[in-house]
Design a protein around this motif. Structure first.
Motif, mmCIF file in Angstrom:
data_model
loop_
_atom_site.group_PDB
_atom_site.id
_atom_site.type_symbol
_atom_site.label_atom_id
_atom_site.label_comp_id
_atom_site.label_asym_id
_atom_site.label_seq_id
_atom_site.Cartn_x
_atom_site.Cartn_y
_atom_site.Cartn_z
ATOM 1 N N LYS A 181 0.820 -1.212 0.000
ATOM 2 C CA LYS A 181 0.000 0.000 0.000
ATOM 3 C C LYS A 181 0.857 1.266 0.000
ATOM 4 O O LYS A 181 1.409 1.654 1.024
ATOM 5 N N ALA A 182 0.965 1.876 -1.179
ATOM 6 C CA ALA A 182 1.738 3.116 -1.302
ATOM 7 C C ALA A 182 0.951 4.288 -0.723
ATOM 8 O O ALA A 182 1.526 5.235 -0.194
ATOM 9 N N VAL A 183 -0.384 4.211 -0.819
ATOM 10 C CA VAL A 183 -1.266 5.226 -0.244
ATOM 11 C C VAL A 183 -2.342 4.488 0.535
ATOM 12 O O VAL A 183 -2.906 3.512 0.030
ATOM 13 N N ASN A 212 11.190 9.995 1.633
ATOM 14 C CA ASN A 212 11.127 9.163 0.427
ATOM 15 C C ASN A 212 10.235 7.957 0.672
ATOM 16 O O ASN A 212 10.309 7.338 1.724
ATOM 17 N N GLY A 213 9.386 7.669 -0.293
ATOM 18 C CA GLY A 213 8.519 6.500 -0.172
ATOM 19 C C GLY A 213 7.230 6.790 0.577
ATOM 20 O O GLY A 213 6.411 5.892 0.784
ATOM 21 N N ALA A 214 7.005 8.052 0.990
ATOM 22 C CA ALA A 214 5.813 8.418 1.768
ATOM 23 C C ALA A 214 4.531 8.333 0.935
ATOM 24 O O ALA A 214 3.438 8.309 1.495
ATOM 25 N N GLY A 215 4.694 8.337 -0.386
ATOM 26 C CA GLY A 215 3.511 8.262 -1.258
ATOM 27 C C GLY A 215 3.183 9.568 -1.954
ATOM 28 O O GLY A 215 2.116 9.702 -2.564
ATOM 29 N N LYS A 216 4.106 10.520 -1.916
ATOM 30 C CA LYS A 216 3.849 11.847 -2.492
ATOM 31 C C LYS A 216 3.603 11.782 -4.001
ATOM 32 O O LYS A 216 2.628 12.344 -4.501
ATOM 33 N N SER A 217 4.498 11.086 -4.703
ATOM 34 C CA SER A 217 4.338 11.013 -6.164
ATOM 35 C C SER A 217 3.099 10.204 -6.537
ATOM 36 O O SER A 217 2.387 10.554 -7.480
ATOM 37 N N THR A 218 2.826 9.159 -5.793
ATOM 38 C CA THR A 218 1.629 8.354 -6.064
ATOM 39 C C THR A 218 0.378 9.213 -5.868
ATOM 40 O O THR A 218 -0.575 9.129 -6.655
ATOM 41 N N PHE A 219 0.385 10.045 -4.850
ATOM 42 C CA PHE A 219 -0.729 10.960 -4.595
ATOM 43 C C PHE A 219 -0.941 11.875 -5.807
ATOM 44 O O PHE A 219 -2.060 12.031 -6.298
HETATM 45 P P1 ADP Z 1 7.459 9.469 -2.625
HETATM 46 O O1 ADP Z 1 7.146 10.229 -3.873
HETATM 47 O O2 ADP Z 1 6.876 10.077 -1.398
HETATM 48 O O3 ADP Z 1 8.918 9.218 -2.468
HETATM 49 P P2 ADP Z 1 6.135 7.294 -3.997
HETATM 50 O O4 ADP Z 1 4.713 7.684 -4.152
HETATM 51 O O5 ADP Z 1 7.015 7.442 -5.184
HETATM 52 O O6 ADP Z 1 6.756 8.032 -2.735
HETATM 53 O O7 ADP Z 1 6.211 5.775 -3.539
HETATM 54 C C1 ADP Z 1 5.530 5.259 -2.414
HETATM 55 C C2 ADP Z 1 5.829 3.777 -2.331
HETATM 56 O O8 ADP Z 1 5.157 3.098 -3.381
HETATM 57 C C3 ADP Z 1 7.301 3.448 -2.467
HETATM 58 O O9 ADP Z 1 7.593 2.395 -1.558
HETATM 59 C C4 ADP Z 1 7.428 2.975 -3.894
HETATM 60 O O10 ADP Z 1 8.464 2.037 -4.035
HETATM 61 C C5 ADP Z 1 6.070 2.363 -4.179
HETATM 62 N N1 ADP Z 1 5.668 2.520 -5.586
HETATM 63 C C6 ADP Z 1 5.372 3.687 -6.184
HETATM 64 N N2 ADP Z 1 5.015 3.496 -7.474
HETATM 65 C C7 ADP Z 1 5.100 2.153 -7.701
HETATM 66 C C8 ADP Z 1 4.844 1.307 -8.830
HETATM 67 N N3 ADP Z 1 4.434 1.792 -9.999
HETATM 68 N N4 ADP Z 1 5.035 -0.021 -8.658
HETATM 69 C C9 ADP Z 1 5.438 -0.520 -7.480
HETATM 70 N N5 ADP Z 1 5.681 0.204 -6.372
HETATM 71 C C10 ADP Z 1 5.520 1.531 -6.473
#
Ligand code: ADP
Ligand code: MG
Length: 273
Positions: free
Chosen positions: A31-33, A52-59
């Motif tokens: 669960k990234a988010v 890093n890895g908090a889910g910012k880009s996924t958000f």
């Molecule tokens: P942030 O931008 O805060 O560093 P991300 O949103 O990039 O965090 O990632 C959150 C978590 O989700 C990380 O552990 C990352 O490895 C995982 N993750 C993000 N995108 C993918 C993806 N497409 N496939 C698998 N894991 C992902």
């Protein structure tokens, strides 16, 4: 029209533009988010921070339709009171609704002038070729000059974008989104790779947008956040850990733990190597 209640207003002074509620997103079971709740007011400048890895880009990916949430709601509130469910819309449709994203690496047309970069971004004719022969209206010109002033490039419009510094290219790219008059501007680590002076100017640029655009800035440079912070949302493990003023969040033990705990770990790693 706040009701003055300390427990939160029944009526808001400023309407919401975006509501994210109970959102989950997993990648291969991770669960990234998770249960993310996020509410943005019209005209607000919000910073979102987190390790890093908090889910910012996924958000950001969820807001722009690049990634679909597994659960929860993502709603854009139109000015007429109408709500738009963003969950099922394609990326370009969400973009046309006025949600614009600035990625980290600048992608300006280096062989075109600063002015033409802004002109090409007006989205009038459909192709680059026809845009080159497009005669802009006086309103277009006015808008481009207003944006040039906002991004600190007035007087530089005839220069080739390729000749700009890294920071200026970043501002130009923000300008290329601004000419489209987005309702929500998403900016991912705008100060990355910039000189100190450029970083300060970037902060001033973002602050100048407050009230005119709704802006979400993702950042982890604490000095930069201090400069531009209004309401700060701290993400950790895909959820909101804390939300409030910079001074409030920076003094929260769990926020310190998440940030300094990691820094401490890094220092230990460095000491061991
Ligand atoms: P942030 O931008 O805060 O560093 P991300 O949103 O990039 O965090 O990632 C959150 C978590 O989700 C990380 O552990 C990352 O490895 C995982 N993750 C993000 N995108 C993918 C993806 N497409 N496939 C698998 N894991 C992902
Ligand atoms: Mg990221």
């Amino acid at each position: 029209m706040s009701d003055g209640s300390p427990h939160g207003p029944l009526y808001r002074d400023t309407p919401l533009i975006l509501s994210v509620s109970g959102v989950d997103k997993a990648f291969d079971g991770f669960k990234a988010v998770r249960d993310l709740n996020f509410y943005l007011e019209e005209g607000e400048l919000r910073t979102v921070i987190g390790p890093n890895g908090a889910g910012k880009s996924t958000f950001m990916d969820i807001l722009t339709g690049r990634t679909r949430p597994d659960r929860g709601t993502v709603t854009l509130h139109e000015r007429d009171g109408h709500d738009i469910d963003l969950r099922k819309l394609r990326e370009f449709r969400i973009n046309r609704l006025g949600i614009a994203r600035k990625f980290q690496t600048p992608s300006v047309y280096v062989t075109h002038t600063v002015y033409n970069n802004l002109l090409l971004s007006l989205n009038r004719p459909r192709s680059v070729w026809s845009a080159l022969f497009y005669r802009e209206s006086p309103e277009d010109r006015e808008r481009i000059h207003a944006v040039l002033a906002t991004i600190g490039l007035s007087g530089r419009e005839a220069e080739l974008a390729g000749a700009l510094s890294h920071g200026q290219k970043q501002w130009l790219e923000i300008g290329m989104l601004l000419v489209q008059e987005p309702r929500i501007l998403l900016v991912d680590e705008p100060a990355a790779g910039m000189s100190d002076e450029e970083t300060v100017k970037t902060g001033e640029l973002l602050l100048s947008l407050e009230g005119k655009h709704s802006v979400i800035v993702i950042e982890h440079d604490m000095e930069f956040i201090r400069q531009i912070a209004r309401k700060v949302t701290v993400l950790h493990q895909g959820s909101v850990l804390k939300e409030g003023s910079f001074d409030f969040v920076k003094n929260q033990p769990d926020v310190i733990e998440v940030y300094l705990g990691r820094q401490g770990a890094r220092e230990r790693e460095e000491a061991a190597s």
